[in-house]
Scaffold this motif. Structure first.
Motif, PDB file in Angstrom:
ATOM      1  N   LEU A 119      13.357  44.188   8.431  1.00 11.37           N
ATOM      2  CA  LEU A 119      14.405  44.279   9.443  1.00 11.37           C
ATOM      3  C   LEU A 119      14.102  43.401  10.653  1.00 11.37           C
ATOM      4  CD1 LEU A 119      15.277  48.101   9.526  1.00 11.37           C
ATOM      5  CD2 LEU A 119      16.586  46.251   8.461  1.00 11.37           C
ATOM      6  N   MET A 120      12.841  43.371  11.053  1.00 10.98           N
ATOM      7  CA  MET A 120      12.464  42.591  12.237  1.00 10.98           C
ATOM      8  C   MET A 120      12.268  41.109  11.916  1.00 10.98           C
ATOM      9  SD  MET A 120      10.024  45.165  14.471  1.00 10.98           S
ATOM     10  CE  MET A 120       8.876  45.532  13.152  1.00 10.98           C
ATOM     11  N   ASP A 121      11.564  40.824  10.820  1.00 11.53           N
ATOM     12  CA  ASP A 121      11.235  39.433  10.497  1.00 11.53           C
ATOM     13  C   ASP A 121      12.410  38.662   9.890  1.00 11.53           C
ATOM     14  OD1 ASP A 121       8.759  40.061  11.391  1.00 11.53           O
ATOM     15  OD2 ASP A 121       7.785  40.090   9.434  1.00 11.53           O
ATOM     16  N   GLU A 122      13.167  39.315   9.000  1.00 14.61           N
ATOM     17  CA  GLU A 122      14.253  38.628   8.290  1.00 14.61           C
ATOM     18  C   GLU A 122      15.611  38.825   8.953  1.00 14.61           C
ATOM     19  OE1 GLU A 122      13.676  36.607   5.810  1.00 14.61           O
ATOM     20  OE2 GLU A 122      11.528  37.064   5.804  1.00 14.61           O
ATOM     21  N   LYS A 123      15.860  40.048   9.406  1.00 14.08           N
ATOM     22  CA  LYS A 123      17.155  40.370  10.000  1.00 14.08           C
ATOM     23  C   LYS A 123      17.184  40.166  11.510  1.00 14.08           C
ATOM     24  CE  LYS A 123      19.557  41.763   6.406  1.00 14.08           C
ATOM     25  NZ  LYS A 123      20.847  41.129   6.021  1.00 14.08           N
ATOM     26  N   GLY A 124      15.995  40.062  12.120  1.00 14.50           N
ATOM     27  CA  GLY A 124      15.932  39.843  13.552  1.00 14.50           C
ATOM     28  C   GLY A 124      16.325  41.042  14.394  1.00 14.50           C
ATOM     29  N   LEU A 125      16.202  42.243  13.834  1.00 15.77           N
ATOM     30  CA  LEU A 125      16.555  43.440  14.589  1.00 15.77           C
ATOM     31  C   LEU A 125      15.443  43.817  15.567  1.00 15.77           C
ATOM     32  CD1 LEU A 125      18.205  45.689  11.840  1.00 15.77           C
ATOM     33  CD2 LEU A 125      19.249  43.988  13.332  1.00 15.77           C
ATOM     34  N   SER A 126      15.815  44.464  16.641  1.00 15.52           N
ATOM     35  CA  SER A 126      14.851  44.845  17.677  1.00 15.52           C
ATOM     36  C   SER A 126      14.063  46.080  17.257  1.00 15.52           C
ATOM     37  CB  SER A 126      15.583  45.136  18.985  1.00 15.52           C
ATOM     38  OG  SER A 126      16.346  46.336  18.863  1.00 15.52           O
ATOM     39  N   PRO A 127      12.881  46.289  17.862  1.00 18.71           N
ATOM     40  CA  PRO A 127      12.109  47.496  17.579  1.00 18.71           C
ATOM     41  C   PRO A 127      12.907  48.769  17.848  1.00 18.71           C
ATOM     42  CG  PRO A 127      10.750  45.898  18.717  1.00 18.71           C
ATOM     43  CD  PRO A 127      12.151  45.359  18.746  1.00 18.71           C
ATOM     44  N   ASN A 128      13.753  48.752  18.867  1.00 20.47           N
ATOM     45  CA  ASN A 128      14.565  49.922  19.187  1.00 20.47           C
ATOM     46  C   ASN A 128      15.539  50.252  18.060  1.00 20.47           C
ATOM     47  OD1 ASN A 128      13.272  49.174  21.543  1.00 20.47           O
ATOM     48  ND2 ASN A 128      14.957  49.769  22.872  1.00 20.47           N
ATOM     49  N   THR A 129      16.134  49.208  17.466  1.00 22.58           N
ATOM     50  CA  THR A 129      17.060  49.423  16.355  1.00 22.58           C
ATOM     51  C   THR A 129      16.313  49.912  15.127  1.00 22.58           C
ATOM     52  OG1 THR A 129      18.522  47.676  17.185  1.00 22.58           O
ATOM     53  CG2 THR A 129      18.790  48.328  14.885  1.00 22.58           C
ATOM     54  N   VAL A 130      15.129  49.378  14.883  1.00 21.91           N
ATOM     55  CA  VAL A 130      14.302  49.820  13.757  1.00 21.91           C
ATOM     56  C   VAL A 130      13.975  51.304  13.900  1.00 21.91           C
ATOM     57  CG1 VAL A 130      12.057  49.589  12.637  1.00 21.91           C
ATOM     58  CG2 VAL A 130      13.341  47.546  13.289  1.00 21.91           C
ATOM     59  N   ARG A 131      13.726  51.730  15.113  1.00 20.02           N
ATOM     60  CA  ARG A 131      13.432  53.149  15.355  1.00 20.02           C
ATOM     61  C   ARG A 131      14.647  54.033  15.038  1.00 20.02           C
ATOM     62  NH1 ARG A 131       9.334  55.167  18.845  1.00 20.02           N
ATOM     63  NH2 ARG A 131       7.559  53.745  18.943  1.00 20.02           N
ATOM     64  N   LYS A 132      15.841  53.503  15.246  1.00 17.53           N
ATOM     65  CA  LYS A 132      17.041  54.255  14.886  1.00 17.53           C
ATOM     66  C   LYS A 132      17.120  54.407  13.369  1.00 17.53           C
ATOM     67  CE  LYS A 132      19.860  52.901  18.871  1.00 17.53           C
ATOM     68  NZ  LYS A 132      21.088  52.173  19.314  1.00 17.53           N
ATOM     69  N   HIS A 133      16.783  53.338  12.651  1.00 17.99           N
ATOM     70  CA  HIS A 133      16.750  53.408  11.184  1.00 17.99           C
ATOM     71  C   HIS A 133      15.731  54.447  10.739  1.00 17.99           C
ATOM     72  CE1 HIS A 133      18.928  49.541   9.877  1.00 17.99           C
ATOM     73  NE2 HIS A 133      19.180  49.711  11.172  1.00 17.99           N
ATOM     74  N   HIS A 134      14.586  54.452  11.399  1.00 18.78           N
ATOM     75  CA  HIS A 134      13.531  55.397  11.042  1.00 18.78           C
ATOM     76  C   HIS A 134      13.991  56.833  11.256  1.00 18.78           C
ATOM     77  CE1 HIS A 134       9.539  57.157  10.638  1.00 18.78           C
ATOM     78  NE2 HIS A 134       9.754  57.797  11.772  1.00 18.78           N
ATOM     79  N   ALA A 135      14.637  57.089  12.386  1.00 20.97           N
ATOM     80  CA  ALA A 135      15.104  58.442  12.688  1.00 20.97           C
ATOM     81  C   ALA A 135      16.091  58.910  11.623  1.00 20.97           C
ATOM     82  CB  ALA A 135      15.756  58.474  14.072  1.00 20.97           C
ATOM     83  N   ASN A 136      16.923  57.984  11.164  1.00 17.21           N
ATOM     84  CA  ASN A 136      17.907  58.293  10.132  1.00 17.21           C
ATOM     85  C   ASN A 136      17.219  58.634   8.808  1.00 17.21           C
ATOM     86  OD1 ASN A 136      21.096  56.713   9.349  1.00 17.21           O
ATOM     87  ND2 ASN A 136      20.146  58.520   8.488  1.00 17.21           N
ATOM     88  N   ILE A 137      16.292  57.766   8.387  1.00  9.49           N
ATOM     89  CA  ILE A 137      15.577  57.980   7.117  1.00  9.49           C
ATOM     90  C   ILE A 137      14.769  59.266   7.170  1.00  9.49           C
ATOM     91  CG2 ILE A 137      13.743  57.070   5.632  1.00  9.49           C
ATOM     92  CD1 ILE A 137      14.678  54.247   6.467  1.00  9.49           C
ATOM     93  N   ARG A 138      14.080  59.483   8.262  1.00 14.59           N
ATOM     94  CA  ARG A 138      13.225  60.665   8.398  1.00 14.59           C
ATOM     95  C   ARG A 138      14.057  61.948   8.338  1.00 14.59           C
ATOM     96  NH1 ARG A 138      11.166  64.236  11.932  1.00 14.59           N
ATOM     97  NH2 ARG A 138       8.949  64.779  11.716  1.00 14.59           N
ATOM     98  N   LYS A 139      15.214  61.950   8.989  1.00 13.49           N
ATOM     99  CA  LYS A 139      16.069  63.138   8.987  1.00 13.49           C
ATOM    100  C   LYS A 139      16.570  63.450   7.577  1.00 13.49           C
ATOM    101  CE  LYS A 139      19.946  65.250  11.440  1.00 13.49           C
ATOM    102  NZ  LYS A 139      19.115  66.339  11.996  1.00 13.49           N
ATOM    103  N   ALA A 140      16.952  62.406   6.858  1.00 17.72           N
ATOM    104  CA  ALA A 140      17.422  62.602   5.491  1.00 17.72           C
ATOM    105  C   ALA A 140      16.301  63.160   4.605  1.00 17.72           C
ATOM    106  CB  ALA A 140      17.934  61.286   4.922  1.00 17.72           C
ATOM    107  N   LEU A 141      15.098  62.603   4.744  1.00 20.98           N
ATOM    108  CA  LEU A 141      13.979  63.063   3.924  1.00 20.98           C
ATOM    109  C   LEU A 141      13.524  64.469   4.308  1.00 20.98           C
ATOM    110  CD1 LEU A 141      11.864  59.785   3.593  1.00 20.98           C
ATOM    111  CD2 LEU A 141      13.312  60.868   1.870  1.00 20.98           C
ATOM    112  N   ASP A 142      13.730  64.851   5.550  1.00 26.71           N
ATOM    113  CA  ASP A 142      13.434  66.227   5.953  1.00 26.71           C
ATOM    114  C   ASP A 142      14.340  67.200   5.202  1.00 26.71           C
ATOM    115  OD1 ASP A 142      11.262  66.408   7.597  1.00 26.71           O
ATOM    116  OD2 ASP A 142      12.369  66.166   9.468  1.00 26.71           O
ATOM    117  N   TYR A 143      15.592  66.794   5.056  1.00 29.76           N
ATOM    118  CA  TYR A 143      16.526  67.600   4.271  1.00 29.76           C
ATOM    119  C   TYR A 143      16.049  67.661   2.819  1.00 29.76           C
ATOM    120  CZ  TYR A 143      20.720  68.635   1.509  1.00 29.76           C
ATOM    121  OH  TYR A 143      21.608  69.172   0.609  1.00 29.76           O
ATOM    122  N   GLY A 144      15.602  66.503   2.291  1.00 30.67           N
ATOM    123  CA  GLY A 144      15.096  66.456   0.927  1.00 30.67           C
ATOM    124  C   GLY A 144      13.895  67.360   0.722  1.00 30.67           C
ATOM    125  N   LEU A 145      13.054  67.456   1.743  1.00 33.44           N
ATOM    126  CA  LEU A 145      11.872  68.316   1.679  1.00 33.44           C
ATOM    127  C   LEU A 145      12.279  69.783   1.611  1.00 33.44           C
ATOM    128  CD1 LEU A 145       8.753  68.474   1.834  1.00 33.44           C
ATOM    129  CD2 LEU A 145       8.977  68.539   4.315  1.00 33.44           C
TER     130      LEU A 145
END
Length: 381
Positions: A119-145
């Motif tokens: 996301l950062m190297d190829e897509k040029g997204l900021s660390p802040n945006t990457v953290r939003k992706h992380h929050a999304n993935i983590r929340k979904a996986l918490d449901y999976g757990l």
């Protein structure tokens, strides 16, 4: 035994014993860890879950299929449309093309770590945006757990990029007065004045209605609804927090502006007749249609550029509101309540950078106190 650890090359292989198939064949799953400590942790988690009968059975469900399940069975019933839109935008446009084909139970921290790097190297997204992706993935996986799709949330083991702290800007009193003069009798007069004098958010301005939001007789604004967007859809909802639902006194300059707005809308209604859209909103086009939510932001940016004013966001007028009030001696609690923040800590965290960093008033008090004491001692001699 539930499993074992074996060093293979520079890595450690964890073998998970899943029992036997109907034909009597032993079922095993292998995962690899970079260190022995991590391998022991993985094995301990596996054995713990196995003892509690919470071990997830092998499944062919992919990450993509799991996200679909999460969206349909959790997000659909527990999240507002604006939140759901944000999830869909991240998952379906970004996460699924990169991670979607991986089997959910084969998903490892390294997969997610490489995704963030991409996301950062190829897509040029900021660390802040990457953290939003992380929050999304983590929340979904918490449901999976919780639903026993997985036995651990692998997103917890991922390292996140350092957050870039965003600091909004604020106009000085002179700059704000210049803006207020230039914006008079333009389409932006109402939103700029409401933001500058009352600290309203864009969604609060575009969601303000005459019937429910404006009490001209008692000179009170009721901030009870906001108008925002989720993609192309317009969403009308309650403010995010209870504190954001507030009542604000209508100061003289805003009272006169609202009166002028009422007169203008009445004139357009008379001229256009049946073609007038009596939407009930305060901030509208000439035909009564409420503005597209993002329009005011775009128009504000163009206005500043046209008049060669310092570039700020419309939202930064809230920062200006807070900064000027603070400089005039208004306490932080009162500013926080006027802004509709959930607590005073939020106000302090967001606006501390625009307050006096030199602590002039505080430190000057010490000097004044010592000077008074010295003068008092001198007069007693």
């Amino acid at each position: 035994m539930a499993g074992s650890i074996q060093k293979i090359g520079k890595k450690f292989r964890v073998t998970k014993e899943l029992g036997k198939s109907q034909s009597g064949k032993r079922l095993r799953e292998y995962v690899y860890a970079a260190t022995e400590a991590e391998a022991k942790k993985l094995l301990a988690e596996f054995e713990y879950n196995q003892q509690r009968n919470t071990l997830v059975e092998s499944s062919n469900i992919t990450v993509s299929e799991f996200f679909d399940h999460w969206m349909e069975n959790y997000v659909k019933y527990n999240c507002e449309e604006t939140t759901a839109y944000g999830y869909r935008n991240i998952l379906y446009k970004h996460v699924e093309p990169y991670l979607g084909r991986i089997k959910l139970q084969k998903l490892q921290p390294t997969h997610i770590q490489q995704y963030y790097k991409y996301l950062m190297d190829e897509k040029g997204l900021s660390p802040n945006t990457v953290r939003k992706h992380h929050a999304n993935i983590r929340k979904a996986l918490d449901y999976g757990l919780k639903q026993q799709f997985v036995y651990r949330n692998v997103a917890d083991a991922v390292s996140l990029p350092r957050l870039n702290k965003f600091e909004g800007r604020a106009y000085t009193k002179d700059q704000l007065n210049t803006l207020l003069e230039l914006v008079k009798d333009t389409k932006l007069e109402l939103p700029v004045y409401l933001s500058a004098y009352l600290g309203l958010r864009r969604s609060e301005i575009t969601g303000l209605t005459w019937k429910e939001g404006v009490d001209m007789q008692n000179r009170i604004l009721h901030i009870e609804k906001v108008r925002t967007s989720a993609g192309k859809a317009v969403v009308i909802k309650k403010p995010k927090t209870d504190k954001s639902q507030r009542t604000l006194f209508i100061v003289d300059v805003i009272y006169e502006l609202l009166r002028k707005t009422q007169v203008n809308q009445a004139e357009y209604k008379k001229i256009l007749g049946k073609d007038y859209n009596d939407s009930g909103y305060v901030f509208t086009r000439e035909d009564g249609t409420p503005y597209r939510v993002n329009t005011v932001t775009e128009q504000f940016s163009d206005f500043l550029k046209k008049h060669k004013l310092p570039k700020i966001r419309l939202h930064d007028l809230r920062h200006t509101f807070a900064s000027i009030l603070h400089s005039e001696g208004v306490d932080l609690k009162s500013i926080s309540e006027a802004l509709g923040h959930s607590d005073i800590g939020t106000t302090n965290k967001i606006y501390t950078h625009i307050f006096d960093k030199t602590h002039k008033d505080t430190l000057s008090t010490m000097s004044k106190a010592l000077r008074k004491n010295k003068e008092k001692r001198s007069s007693n001699v």
